[in-house]
Design a protein around this motif. Structure first.
Motif, PDB file in Angstrom:
ATOM      1  N   VAL A   1      86.392 114.378  60.270  1.00 39.21           N
ATOM      2  CA  VAL A   1      86.008 113.649  58.882  1.00 39.21           C
ATOM      3  C   VAL A   1      86.751 112.799  58.809  1.00 39.21           C
ATOM      4  O   VAL A   1      88.089 112.752  58.628  1.00 39.21           O
ATOM      5  CB  VAL A   1      85.860 114.728  57.592  1.00 39.21           C
ATOM      6  CG1 VAL A   1      85.479 113.964  56.423  1.00 39.21           C
ATOM      7  CG2 VAL A   1      85.050 116.083  57.995  1.00 39.21           C
TER       8      VAL A   1
ATOM      9  N   PRO B   1      79.156 107.830  46.235  1.00 32.75           N
ATOM     10  CA  PRO B   1      78.744 109.052  46.011  1.00 32.75           C
ATOM     11  C   PRO B   1      79.680 109.897  46.252  1.00 32.75           C
ATOM     12  O   PRO B   1      80.751 109.588  46.934  1.00 32.75           O
ATOM     13  CB  PRO B   1      77.638 109.364  47.222  1.00 32.75           C
ATOM     14  CG  PRO B   1      77.669 108.165  47.981  1.00 32.75           C
ATOM     15  CD  PRO B   1      78.655 106.973  47.371  1.00 32.75           C
TER      16      PRO B   1
ATOM     17  N   GLY C   1      84.946 109.336  49.747  1.00 33.14           N
ATOM     18  CA  GLY C   1      86.426 109.155  49.926  1.00 33.14           C
ATOM     19  C   GLY C   1      87.224 108.723  48.633  1.00 33.14           C
ATOM     20  O   GLY C   1      88.279 108.064  48.725  1.00 33.14           O
TER      21      GLY C   1
ATOM     22  N   GLY D   1      81.960 112.596  48.178  1.00 37.51           N
ATOM     23  CA  GLY D   1      82.231 112.746  49.641  1.00 37.51           C
ATOM     24  C   GLY D   1      82.682 111.452  50.299  1.00 37.51           C
ATOM     25  O   GLY D   1      82.782 111.263  51.335  1.00 37.51           O
TER      26      GLY D   1
ATOM     27  N   SER E   1      88.573 110.135  46.038  1.00 33.43           N
ATOM     28  CA  SER E   1      89.806 111.141  45.832  1.00 33.43           C
ATOM     29  C   SER E   1      90.917 110.864  46.984  1.00 33.43           C
ATOM     30  O   SER E   1      92.044 110.620  46.534  1.00 33.43           O
ATOM     31  CB  SER E   1      89.490 112.494  45.723  1.00 33.43           C
ATOM     32  OG  SER E   1      88.734 112.748  44.579  1.00 33.43           O
ATOM     33  N   THR E   2      90.631 110.745  48.192  1.00 36.59           N
ATOM     34  CA  THR E   2      91.303 110.586  49.320  1.00 36.59           C
ATOM     35  C   THR E   2      91.981 109.233  49.124  1.00 36.59           C
ATOM     36  O   THR E   2      93.225 109.156  49.248  1.00 36.59           O
ATOM     37  CB  THR E   2      90.638 110.584  50.530  1.00 36.59           C
ATOM     38  OG1 THR E   2      89.961 111.752  50.705  1.00 36.59           O
ATOM     39  CG2 THR E   2      91.384 110.496  51.954  1.00 36.59           C
TER      40      THR E   2
ATOM     41  N   TYR F   1      90.508 114.165  58.580  1.00 40.07           N
ATOM     42  CA  TYR F   1      90.861 115.619  58.571  1.00 40.07           C
ATOM     43  C   TYR F   1      90.147 116.076  59.815  1.00 40.07           C
ATOM     44  O   TYR F   1      89.139 115.508  60.442  1.00 40.07           O
ATOM     45  CB  TYR F   1      89.838 116.096  57.541  1.00 40.07           C
ATOM     46  CG  TYR F   1      90.520 115.502  55.866  1.00 40.07           C
ATOM     47  CD1 TYR F   1      91.823 116.071  55.621  1.00 40.07           C
ATOM     48  CD2 TYR F   1      89.780 114.838  55.293  1.00 40.07           C
ATOM     49  CE1 TYR F   1      92.110 115.685  54.289  1.00 40.07           C
ATOM     50  CE2 TYR F   1      90.355 114.539  53.912  1.00 40.07           C
ATOM     51  CZ  TYR F   1      91.677 114.936  53.677  1.00 40.07           C
ATOM     52  OH  TYR F   1      92.018 114.592  52.550  1.00 40.07           O
ATOM     53  N   ASN F   2      90.602 117.232  60.111  1.00 37.70           N
ATOM     54  CA  ASN F   2      90.168 117.902  61.507  1.00 37.70           C
ATOM     55  C   ASN F   2      89.958 117.114  62.686  1.00 37.70           C
ATOM     56  O   ASN F   2      88.908 117.016  63.139  1.00 37.70           O
ATOM     57  CB  ASN F   2      88.739 118.863  60.764  1.00 37.70           C
ATOM     58  CG  ASN F   2      88.905 119.409  59.693  1.00 37.70           C
ATOM     59  OD1 ASN F   2      89.894 119.789  59.337  1.00 37.70           O
ATOM     60  ND2 ASN F   2      87.807 119.333  59.069  1.00 37.70           N
TER      61      ASN F   2
ATOM     62  N   ALA G   1      87.567 110.467  56.225  1.00 35.54           N
ATOM     63  CA  ALA G   1      87.662 110.455  54.820  1.00 35.54           C
ATOM     64  C   ALA G   1      88.080 108.966  54.325  1.00 35.54           C
ATOM     65  O   ALA G   1      87.408 108.571  53.087  1.00 35.54           O
ATOM     66  CB  ALA G   1      88.568 111.595  54.104  1.00 35.54           C
TER      67      ALA G   1
END
Ligand code: ADP
Ligand code: MG
Length: 248
Positions: free
Chosen positions: A29, A50, A54, A52, A56-57, A22-23, A31
């Motif tokens: 990031v 934890p 990754g 963040g 869901s990605t 991302y970005n 992910a």
């Protein structure tokens, strides 16, 4: 490549060096960072890590809801990494993948019956009579026959998640993806939902990949894939805990 692999036909999804950035640039990031992963038919696999890390990605890339920025994704033997239109992606999801979300995502104006029926109508492989039979069968398996005509706001959280599981499974997809499916449920309801997912895995042979923070849900997994900062940092195969049984 992996010529020693016993039966490639059993591989439902394969990620090869798949990254999702991302970005790109200064605030980038990663992910997903060069993930290699194969999911085989019949798996009941947990993605653990934890917030963040990754999860869901990764689920979105497994489910053709998102695509990696580099690397390759193959779903049911088809390379879906690049060059597909949104409609083609939608077609692959419709044919091969069922999703279960943390917040259920049922259609509020449709009853339990109609939410499941709608998924089968979109799928388009069954005729009207077969659809009726399949929805009735799913409602019975889910223990929701008497709630069939209720809308989501007339159902408890656990009942809504059961409808969502029925909706995901009714078309018998190659792969069921669940993103923290018990996160919004109390302990006892979570246990019922876990037991139901396991029953669907064992009785229907449905392949499940789910993300979770829930130690209890983790204890039922046969394979655990641990993620940190977009990378796979560990893997375990286990004998799952005995089913606690559902007590409706
Ligand atoms: P998890 O599900 O494990 O909590 P996510 O896959 O949601 O992790 O997120 C992984 C990383 O990617 C996080 O650092 C998150 O902030 C970032 N991320 C997720 N979605 C976006 C987005 N649309 N834009 C920018 N960064 C994102
Ligand atoms: Mg997440």
């Amino acid at each position: 490549m992996h010529t020693e692999t016993p039966a490639d036909g059993d591989i439902v999804v394969r990620l090869e060096k798949a990254s999702r950035v991302y970005n790109p640039g200064e605030n980038e990031v990663r992910a997903m960072d060069a993930i290699d992963l194969e999911i085989r038919r019949g798996e009941f696999t947990a993605l653990v890590g934890p917030s963040g890390s990754g999860k869901s990605t990764l689920l979105h890339c497994l489910g053709c809801l998102d695509a990696p920025t580099s690397g390759r994704v193959t779903i049911a033997g088809q390379d879906v990494t690049q060059g597909l239109t949104a409609a083609q992606r939608g077609e692959i999801r419709n044919r091969s993948i069922g999703f279960i979300f943390q917040s259920f995502n049922l259609i509020p104006v449709l009853t339990a019956y109609e939410n499941i029926e709608f998924a089968l109508q979109i799928n388009g492989t069954l005729n009207a009579r077969q659809i009726r039979e399949r929805v009735d069968e799913m409602l019975a398996l889910l223990g929701l026959t008497t709630q069939r005509d209720r809308r989501p706001n007339q159902l408890s959280g656990g009942q809504q998640q059961r409808v969502a599981i029925g909706r995901a499974l009714a078309k018998r997809p190659a792969l069921i993806l669940a993103d923290e499916p018990t996160a919004n449920l109390d302990r006892k309801t979570s246990e019922d939902i876990i037991a139901l997912m396991r029953r669907m895995n064992e009785q229907l042979g449905a392949t499940f990949v789910f993300s979770t923070h829930d130690e209890h849900l983790m204890g039922h997994a046969r394979r655990i894939v641990r993620l940190t900062d977009g990378r796979i940092v560990g893997e375990e195969k286990r004998v799952p805990a005995p089913e606690s049984g559902s007590h409706d």
